[in-house]
Design an enzyme around this catalytic site. Structure first.
Site, mmCIF file in Angstrom:
data_model
loop_
_atom_site.group_PDB
_atom_site.id
_atom_site.type_symbol
_atom_site.label_atom_id
_atom_site.label_comp_id
_atom_site.label_asym_id
_atom_site.label_seq_id
_atom_site.Cartn_x
_atom_site.Cartn_y
_atom_site.Cartn_z
ATOM 1 N NE ARG A 162 -3.800 -2.635 1.366
ATOM 2 C CZ ARG A 162 -3.296 -3.572 0.877
ATOM 3 N NH1 ARG A 162 -2.827 -4.381 -0.477
ATOM 4 N NH2 ARG A 162 -4.112 -4.410 0.368
ATOM 5 C CB SER A 236 -8.653 -1.184 5.087
ATOM 6 O OG SER A 236 -9.217 -2.168 4.221
ATOM 7 C CD GLU A 331 -4.662 0.002 3.412
ATOM 8 O OE1 GLU A 331 -4.555 -0.189 3.677
ATOM 9 O OE2 GLU A 331 -5.522 0.736 1.801
HETATM 10 P P1 NAP Z 1 -9.749 -11.085 5.361
HETATM 11 O O1 NAP Z 1 -9.897 -11.937 4.240
HETATM 12 O O2 NAP Z 1 -10.748 -11.246 6.224
HETATM 13 O O3 NAP Z 1 -8.478 -11.177 5.881
HETATM 14 C C1 NAP Z 1 -7.853 -10.308 6.954
HETATM 15 C C2 NAP Z 1 -6.203 -9.966 6.112
HETATM 16 O O4 NAP Z 1 -5.630 -11.035 6.598
HETATM 17 C C3 NAP Z 1 -5.909 -9.347 5.380
HETATM 18 O O5 NAP Z 1 -6.561 -8.264 5.434
HETATM 19 C C4 NAP Z 1 -5.627 -10.183 4.519
HETATM 20 O O6 NAP Z 1 -4.348 -9.014 3.961
HETATM 21 C C5 NAP Z 1 -5.226 -11.303 4.917
HETATM 22 N N1 NAP Z 1 -4.667 -12.271 3.900
HETATM 23 C C6 NAP Z 1 -5.798 -12.744 4.178
HETATM 24 N N2 NAP Z 1 -5.879 -14.437 3.631
HETATM 25 C C7 NAP Z 1 -4.619 -14.280 2.903
HETATM 26 C C8 NAP Z 1 -3.546 -15.241 2.368
HETATM 27 N N3 NAP Z 1 -3.920 -15.917 2.128
HETATM 28 N N4 NAP Z 1 -2.037 -14.467 2.126
HETATM 29 C C9 NAP Z 1 -2.062 -13.214 3.031
HETATM 30 N N5 NAP Z 1 -2.499 -12.235 3.141
HETATM 31 C C10 NAP Z 1 -3.929 -12.697 3.999
HETATM 32 O O7 NAP Z 1 -9.436 -9.093 4.752
HETATM 33 P P2 NAP Z 1 -10.614 -8.772 4.272
HETATM 34 O O8 NAP Z 1 -10.629 -7.315 5.023
HETATM 35 O O9 NAP Z 1 -12.241 -9.656 4.175
HETATM 36 O O10 NAP Z 1 -9.629 -7.856 2.416
HETATM 37 C C11 NAP Z 1 -9.938 -8.633 2.286
HETATM 38 C C12 NAP Z 1 -9.154 -8.410 0.889
HETATM 39 O O11 NAP Z 1 -9.477 -6.583 0.406
HETATM 40 C C13 NAP Z 1 -7.667 -8.114 1.914
HETATM 41 O O12 NAP Z 1 -6.939 -8.140 0.556
HETATM 42 C C14 NAP Z 1 -7.899 -6.406 1.915
HETATM 43 O O13 NAP Z 1 -6.025 -5.880 1.924
HETATM 44 C C15 NAP Z 1 -8.966 -6.209 0.518
HETATM 45 N N6 NAP Z 1 -9.493 -4.908 0.896
HETATM 46 C C16 NAP Z 1 -9.200 -3.266 0.959
HETATM 47 C C17 NAP Z 1 -9.431 -2.491 1.494
HETATM 48 C C18 NAP Z 1 -8.649 -1.106 1.642
HETATM 49 O O14 NAP Z 1 -9.782 0.055 1.558
HETATM 50 N N7 NAP Z 1 -8.007 -1.173 0.861
HETATM 51 C C19 NAP Z 1 -10.600 -2.679 2.177
HETATM 52 C C20 NAP Z 1 -11.767 -3.298 2.591
HETATM 53 C C21 NAP Z 1 -10.630 -4.664 1.848
HETATM 54 P P3 NAP Z 1 -4.074 -7.951 3.205
HETATM 55 O O15 NAP Z 1 -4.663 -6.726 3.306
HETATM 56 O O16 NAP Z 1 -2.403 -7.709 3.009
HETATM 57 O O17 NAP Z 1 -4.506 -8.928 1.491
#
Ligand code: NAP
Length: 335
Positions: A162, A236, A331
């Site tokens: 990020r 996030s 972020e």
């Molecule tokens: P989640 O599936 O509940 O998982 C929580 C966190 O664990 C995520 O943030 C993700 O990191 C990490 N994670 C899960 N599985 C992984 C794997 N196989 N390998 C490495 N890291 C893993 O996450 P969530 O909050 O619902 O989000 C799902 C994805 O959408 C994530 O990639 C998240 O970054 C993205 N997202 C981004 C935003 C934003 O505003 N930037 C908002 C919502 C969701 P990472 O974040 O590094 O992937």
């Protein structure tokens, strides 16, 4: 080109914070931008894109340039890939839709991320194991001081988690006008995240397309994340912290179930898990709070100021630091 005075930014930031720009202009083309920069006497310039990753805590002094440069142009096409140049003011998710409708691969995991494409490289947007850097070719940007146009390749952008050079050394120095990405015609799906696998198991066919994955991700995201059309938020709020083995062990001693992900010697713990463990999920303090379906998302219930939201974020950071010895980093850009 029409410069407006004391222009409300309420509908131009997804946190729905009510602040204004001293001066505001909407720019639709690169030529107009160059003309404006050559003729303006404004010393303070603030670039606004989709307004989906910022928290505005004050009225903006000087000139706000709303970058709405449009256009999707195919530059090169082979039987394996396609190289596309996209105007910085195109809506990111429309670009993802455009790509999956053409059976192209590479950005489907980034479906439904709000904002414009011009902001995507700045914070190297990422989701479900894919980042824009994975498809990035180059970007075109204008130096606000010299008014000259420059090209940046992947190396120049110094992408990180990020993060990029545009959040660090070159912060506020350039305005991105075009972003070029390379998409694959060959099925290269990244299904590494459990949430995607779980959804796909429910469907009774074997070969998925980028369009299928887009639909799955839209479904998952809609279940967990608030729609900024109805609830002010910027996705996030914090980054997932990278911790050392000692910190992980300390947390594991108290909470053996702590999720973590190891990659190249780095250990990442989901910030959302830490916040939820401390019972912030669903917390409300007057006009702002923590979303009840996702504790990484701070929300504006209607009339919160940017300062109200920053104050809430500080309390959360302090709590996480005290209980887990981890310093969360934002972020979202706080302005
Ligand atoms: P989640 O599936 O509940 O998982 C929580 C966190 O664990 C995520 O943030 C993700 O990191 C990490 N994670 C899960 N599985 C992984 C794997 N196989 N390998 C490495 N890291 C893993 O996450 P969530 O909050 O619902 O989000 C799902 C994805 O959408 C994530 O990639 C998240 O970054 C993205 N997202 C981004 C935003 C934003 O505003 N930037 C908002 C919502 C969701 P990472 O974040 O590094 O992937």
């Amino acid at each position: 080109m029409n410069i407006r005075n004391y222009y409300s930014l309420l509908d131009l930031n997804t946190f729905k914070v009510n602040v204004s720009a001293e001066f505001y202009i909407n720019i639709q083309s690169e030529n107009d931008l160059l003309k404006l920069l050559q003729n303006t006497s404004h010393k303070k310039i603030f670039i606004l894109g989709g307004g989906s990753n910022i928290l505005l805590t004050r009225n903006i002094k000087g000139l706000v340039i709303h970058n709405q440069i449009k256009g999707i142009k195919i530059k090169t096409e082979t039987n394996k890939h396609i190289i596309v140049e996209i105007g910085a003011g195109e809506i990111w998710d429309q670009v993802v839709k455009w790509s999956t409708e053409r059976n192209l691969y590479g950005i489907e995991n980034l479906s439904l991320i709000p904002g414009y494409i011009g902001a995507a490289p700045i914070q190297n947007i990422g989701a479900y194991g894919t980042e824009i850097k994975d498809v990035f070719q180059e970007l075109k940007a204008v130096n606000l001081k010299t008014k000259k146009t420059h090209f940046f390749n992947k190396f120049d952008c110094q992408f990180g988690y990020r993060d990029s050079i545009f959040k660090n050394k070159l912060k506020d120095k350039f305005i991105i006008t075009k972003v070029t990405i390379k998409l694959s015609k060959i099925n290269t799906l990244n299904l590494s995240y459990k949430a995607i696998k779980k959804e796909l198991e429910k469907v009774n066919h074997k070969r998925f397309t980028s369009k299928d994955i887009r639909e799955v991700i839209i479904k998952i995201r809609k279940q967990k994340l608030p729609d900024p059309k109805y609830i002010g938020n910027a996705g996030s709020f914090f980054k997932n912290p990278i911790v050392n083995q000692d910190i992980l062990n300390q947390i594991k001693n108290l909470h053996p179930e702590v999720p973590f992900f190891k990659n190249n010697d780095q250990i990442k713990i989901p910030a959302g898990w830490l916040i939820e463990k401390l019972n912030w999920k669903g917390f409300r303090d007057k006009n702002c709070g923590v979303y009840n379906k996702h504790s990484l998302v701070l929300i504006n219930y209607g009339n919160a100021s940017g300062i109200d939201i920053v104050n809430l974020s500080k309390k959360i950071k302090q709590d996480v630091n005290q209980k887990f010895n981890i310093k969360l980093e934002e972020e979202v850009s706080i302005i």
